[in-house]
Every structure is written in structure tokens, then in C-alpha cells.
Scaffold this motif. Structure first.
Motif, PDB file in Angstrom:
ATOM      1  N   ILE A   1      26.517   3.272 -13.686  1.00 47.12           N
ATOM      2  CA  ILE A   1      26.282   2.461 -12.489  1.00 47.12           C
ATOM      3  C   ILE A   1      26.731   1.030 -12.716  1.00 47.12           C
ATOM      4  CG2 ILE A   1      24.431   1.346 -11.171  1.00 47.12           C
ATOM      5  CD1 ILE A   1      22.967   4.027 -11.189  1.00 47.12           C
TER       6      ILE A   1
ATOM      7  N   ARG B   1      29.606   0.245 -10.260  1.00 49.22           N
ATOM      8  CA  ARG B   1      29.081  -0.338  -9.032  1.00 49.22           C
ATOM      9  C   ARG B   1      28.671  -1.794  -9.167  1.00 49.22           C
ATOM     10  NH1 ARG B   1      27.745   4.188  -5.747  1.00 49.22           N
ATOM     11  NH2 ARG B   1      27.564   2.651  -4.077  1.00 49.22           N
TER      12      ARG B   1
ATOM     13  N   CYS C   1      17.495   2.783  -9.175  1.00 47.82           N
ATOM     14  CA  CYS C   1      18.907   3.106  -9.400  1.00 47.82           C
ATOM     15  C   CYS C   1      19.073   4.460 -10.073  1.00 47.82           C
ATOM     16  CB  CYS C   1      19.571   2.022 -10.247  1.00 47.82           C
ATOM     17  SG  CYS C   1      19.814   0.482  -9.357  1.00 47.82           S
TER      18      CYS C   1
ATOM     19  N   ALA D   1      21.081   7.609  -8.537  1.00 43.69           N
ATOM     20  CA  ALA D   1      22.137   8.336  -9.244  1.00 43.69           C
ATOM     21  C   ALA D   1      21.851   9.839  -9.244  1.00 43.69           C
ATOM     22  CB  ALA D   1      22.262   7.820 -10.679  1.00 43.69           C
TER      23      ALA D   1
END
Length: 271
Positions: free
Chosen positions: A233, A237, A258, A262
Motif C-alpha cells: 500500500i 498508493r 488500511c 487491502a
DNA sequence: GTCCAGGATCGGA
DNA sequence: TCCGATCATGGA
């Protein structure tokens, strides 16, 4: 007893966000939470009402803390600034999850086992350990085995629970806890650095597992474990920069949003 | 058969 | 300090 919990409480997300391995939803829709030699059955009645199979004093003394009910998660989500669009997206997706305060011993062992295992495989391992070494509870359940019990276990008996090379780590941790060299209860009141140092002194415990234990058992919300999922991530991201560092005391909660996000994305890819 | 899973340890550069 | 090999096991 019947209890009312504000609406920021989603049992499916709580048991499904990767922080715990034994709580589960039963076929009749009841949620089962084994922890520290007890087990709670919790059933949603709708509209924020729940039926719990414990007395009010036990709920107040044990389970309210376990579910981290004193923390205002909605306020925490609202405080994520607009220039963190990914974090806001992940937090919105995970709204309702709560970071549990689980039993330190079970949490430490579970995350020692987690290295290079899938979440279903970890669940299987922990379950085998409980069945092989745990004290029986009511309803065919087993408590997580005490450190003394695992310290005495034969190496081959441990390996029979699919621990693989982690069996030696578990045995080492069990010996140190049962001998008092590592006092998990005393660490409740220790500072974050002291806690981390104590956890890192266990063989098989690195920074990631220590952070998981600090966050999921000791409620240290400033600890944000970075595993392969979070690493992915951060790289894909967040421009390669760890965003959780900017959130100090609630970094671990955001990290968990998070992680859940995911997991959901992976699930969506399969469907 | 191959690859990967909520990593950690060890030895050598 | 950093990097790569290696560590059991099960499921996809």
C-alpha cells in the motif's frame, strides 16, 4: 444481558480485519469471542442492540475494554485531513472495526506463528494448539494454552500443530514467560519503548510481530505494523512514504483500516 | 510442479 | 549497516 453499543461497531469487520484468529461467527449468527480463559457470545438484535451471555459487571470489567469501547473511532476518522484521500477511503471502508485488546500471551504466540503463513493457515495452527494443549471450556471450546503447558510440550507434539520451524520460537517464548523472565502482565503499564524492547527480546519476534502484539494486545495505538500488505500500500498508493508516521497516537488504528481495505480489495479481485 | 503466505535469523559482503 | 539465502507447511 442486553446492551446498547453505538453504531460504530461492526462484528464482521472486527473479526475479519486480520487482528484476531479465533473469534468467529457461528452458523446461528452468534459471534464467539474466546479470550483469556473466557468466551463471550454476542448476538446482534438490530438497531445497536446486542445480547451478550455475561453479567453487566463482567461486561464492564472485561469486554468493554476488550472491544476498545472508550475510543471514539468516528472522531478519529473525521480527523483524517482531505489531503490524505487514500486514508480517508480506507477508513470509510473499514468504519465499524475496532482494534481489540486481546490477551498478550495468545497474541504474542499467534503473531510469532503468523510469519510466512496465510491468515487461514494461522487460524488453523492456533486452533490446533488450543485443541492439543488448551483447557476445555464449555460448549466444546478450548482456551488458548497457558505458557506453562506449552513450555512442557514435546517438540514433536508442537510440530504436529503445523508450527513448522516456528515451534522452537513458541517453546522459547513459553519457557521465558512461565519462568517469569518475561512478565507480560507487568508490561501493561510499561512505556512503549520498554514494551517493544521486551517483546523484541523473544526469539522469532522482530519489529513487525512486536508491533502487532503492542497494538492488538496492549492497545498501543501508536504502533503501526508494516507487513507485506502495508508495504504494498505504501509503495503503490502512498508514493513510497509511510503515511501512518504522520498520525502519532492513532497510527495503528489507521493502519488497521488500511489492512482491512487491502483484504477487501483482494476479496473483490476473486469475485 | 510452482508460488506465496500479516517475517525473522543468520552469515557474508 | 545491508543483502540474500534459508527456514516448514499448506493452499491456490
Amino acid at each position: 444481558m442486553r446492551i446498547t453499543i453505538h453504531d460504530d461497531f461492526d462484528l464482521d469487520k472486527i473479526i475479519g480485519c486480520g487482528q484476531c484468529f479465533r473469534p468467529r461467527r457461528l452458523a446461528d449468527g452468534t459471534y464467539l469471542f474466546p479470550s483469556a480463559g473466557r468466551a463471550l457470545r454476542l448476538r446482534s438484535l438490530g438497531a445497536g442492540e446486542y445480547e451478550a451471555d455475561c453479567r453487566t459487571d463482567e461486561w464492564d470489567a472485561v469486554w468493554a475494554r476488550y472491544f476498545d469501547l472508550s475510543r471514539d473511532y468516528a472522531a478519529l476518522r473525521a480527523a483524517i485531513p482531505p489531503d490524505e484521500p487514500f486514508l480517508r477511503e480506507a477508513a470509510a471502508c473499514g468504519a465499524g472495526l475496532r482494534v481489540l485488546r486481546q490477551d498478550p500471551w495468545e497474541t504474542l504466540v499467534s503473531f510469532i506463528l503468523s510469519q510466512r503463513k496465510s491468515i487461514p493457515a494461522i487460524r488453523g495452527c492456533v486452533e490446533q494448539l488450543c485443541r492439543a494443549f488448551g483447557e476445555p471450556l464449555e460448549g466444546g471450546l478450548f482456551a488458548f494454552p497457558a505458557p506453562e503447558r506449552l513450555a512442557q510440550a514435546a517438540p514433536e507434539a508442537l510440530r504436529a500443530c503445523s508450527l513448522g520451524y516456528r515451534a522452537d520460537y513458541v517453546r522459547d517464548a513459553a519457557e521465558r514467560v512461565s519462568l517469569g523472565a518475561l512478565d507480560l502482565a507487568a508490561l501493561e503499564t510499561a512505556g512503549d519503548e520498554t514494551l517493544m524492547a521486551a517483546l523484541l527480546s523473544v526469539r522469532g519476534v522482530g519489529v513487525k510481530v512486536a508491533n502487532c502484539t503492542a497494538l492488538f494486545a496492549y492497545g498501543r495505538a501508536s504502533c503501526a505494523p508494516v507487513d507485506v500488505w502495508i508495504r504494498r500500500i505504501i509503495d503503490r498508493r502512498c508514493g513510497g512514504e509511510n503515511p501512518f508516521c504522520r498520525f502519532g497516537g492513532c497510527a495503528g488504528i489507521l493502519q488497521q483500516y488500511c489492512f482491512y481495505y487491502a483484504l477487501q480489495e483482494k476479496q473483490a479481485l476473486r469475485d
